[in-house]
Design an enzyme around this catalytic site. Sequence first.
Site, PDB file in Angstrom:
ATOM      1  CB  ALA A  73       0.400  -3.189   7.420  1.00 43.50           C
ATOM      2  CB  THR A  74      -0.502  -7.695   4.488  1.00 42.13           C
ATOM      3  OG1 THR A  74      -0.909  -6.550   3.732  1.00 42.13           O
ATOM      4  CG2 THR A  74      -1.401  -8.871   4.151  1.00 42.13           C
ATOM      5  CG  ASN A 153      -6.908   2.218   3.222  1.00 39.99           C
ATOM      6  OD1 ASN A 153      -7.537   1.838   4.210  1.00 39.99           O
ATOM      7  ND2 ASN A 153      -7.082   1.679   2.032  1.00 39.99           N
ATOM      8  CD  GLN A 181      -2.619   4.978   4.665  1.00 38.79           C
ATOM      9  OE1 GLN A 181      -2.041   6.064   4.675  1.00 38.79           O
ATOM     10  NE2 GLN A 181      -2.487   4.120   3.659  1.00 38.79           N
ATOM     11  CB  SER A 201       3.393  -0.903   6.425  1.00 36.57           C
ATOM     12  OG  SER A 201       4.096  -1.526   5.383  1.00 36.57           O
ATOM     13  CB  ALA A 202       8.992   0.452   6.510  1.00 35.19           C
ATOM     14  CG  HIS A 203       5.173   0.436   1.736  1.00 41.03           C
ATOM     15  ND1 HIS A 203       4.238   0.902   0.830  1.00 41.03           N
ATOM     16  CD2 HIS A 203       4.601  -0.626   2.343  1.00 41.03           C
ATOM     17  CE1 HIS A 203       3.163   0.136   0.899  1.00 41.03           C
ATOM     18  NE2 HIS A 203       3.348  -0.792   1.808  1.00 41.03           N
ATOM     19  CB  THR A 242      17.191 -14.824   8.519  1.00 42.22           C
ATOM     20  OG1 THR A 242      17.665 -16.147   8.770  1.00 42.22           O
ATOM     21  CG2 THR A 242      18.354 -13.848   8.586  1.00 42.22           C
ATOM     22  CB  CYS A 328      -9.976  -2.356 -12.448  1.00 39.45           C
ATOM     23  SG  CYS A 328     -10.813  -1.621 -13.839  1.00 39.45           S
TER      24      CYS A 328
END
Length: 377
Positions: A73-74, A153, A181, A201-203, A242, A328
């Site tokens: 996504a980024t 998110n 999301q 995004s796949a993950h 590729t 943080c």
Amino acid sequence: MNYPVYLDYNATTPCDPRVVEAMLPYFTHDFGNAASKSHAYGWVAEEAVTIAREQVAALIGAEASEIIFTSGATESVNIALRGMYEMHQVRGKHLITSGVEHKAVLDTCAFLETIGAEVTVLPVDIGGRVDPAALEAAIRPDTILISIMYANNETGVIMPVKEIGVIAKKHNIIFFSDATQAVGKIPVNVLDDGIDMLCCSAHKLYGPKGVGALYVRRKDPRVRLNPLQYGGGHEKGLRSGTLNVPGIVGLGKACMLATASLADEPKRISGLRDQLLDGLLGIPGCQLNGDRAFLLPNTCNVSFDGMPSQVMIAKLNKHMAISSGSACTSATLEPSYVLVAMGLGDERALQSLRFSLGSYTTPSEINDSFRVVRSFF
Ligand SMILES: *Cc1c(COP(=O)(O)O)cnc(C)c1O
């Protein structure tokens, strides 16, 4: 490692074993380069990519030819926002976004400001949503892009995407939505929603890390972008390099599985989330962050009065993997900019916890997790 219960699906999801199985041949036996036109190795890889492109497109109501594969996504956000600005800055330099976007969007907008863009960052209400009327009022003759996320998110709050799509169309402005999301969790349809560009995004949907997609509308209107990188002209020249064939196959398979599960999985997950949320809200001093009428099925973000999230997480992380909206930075703890943008105040923002559920969340995990949280009050 004896892992705690995983309730951080908005950070990342495990790969579905069926996704891994679909990917495996493309590392070894079917390892060809999808751009090799002269032999069977290439043809097999290209065919796999073609199928994946159709699977991604089907999940969001797009055409296969409108899907660009990226590293996530980024990268998709960067191609969409920077590509749009580079191509259209002669026409206008104004972009509209919101204060609760992912850093991928906000940091890209900040970069564009350094090269001459003017960015309006819209506020959100206490429920975490952009006001479509305020968005329309922010439109200028030189506005070239509206970038509003589909769902947040941190809070799980779903934006008034359809209304924004209508406004964008009325003013002939391209509408990009970071739907990372939302895709796979709720029905998303780029035509119904009036979205011109969208990323996922796949993950975040049970696929592998490091692969994602960008939807770029091809007609009514045709979106034109400048590429960020050159070399080979892959993906219609928008993303040379590729193709990550195993990753793309995994993304496609994950989208196919999500398409099938949208009929009942959101109901099951929201049932568990509601059980957890109702329990948490019964704890004195617990408040929901975000408008409950517009939540993703899997997410809730709550704060506990007088209980800093760092203290809570230290108590809880033996039992469950959750996150605070806070980041943080060096020694100081920063409150979540998302919750601050909602007007919740630094103190409440520093007392917030995000619970995000997923496909593998069970009723007993939710029962046990709730009991552990309650035991600290
Ligand atoms: C995770 C996330 C991203 C970034 O996705 P990557 O694939 O990790 O680059 C962007 N936007 C939102 C809303 C996200 O949740």
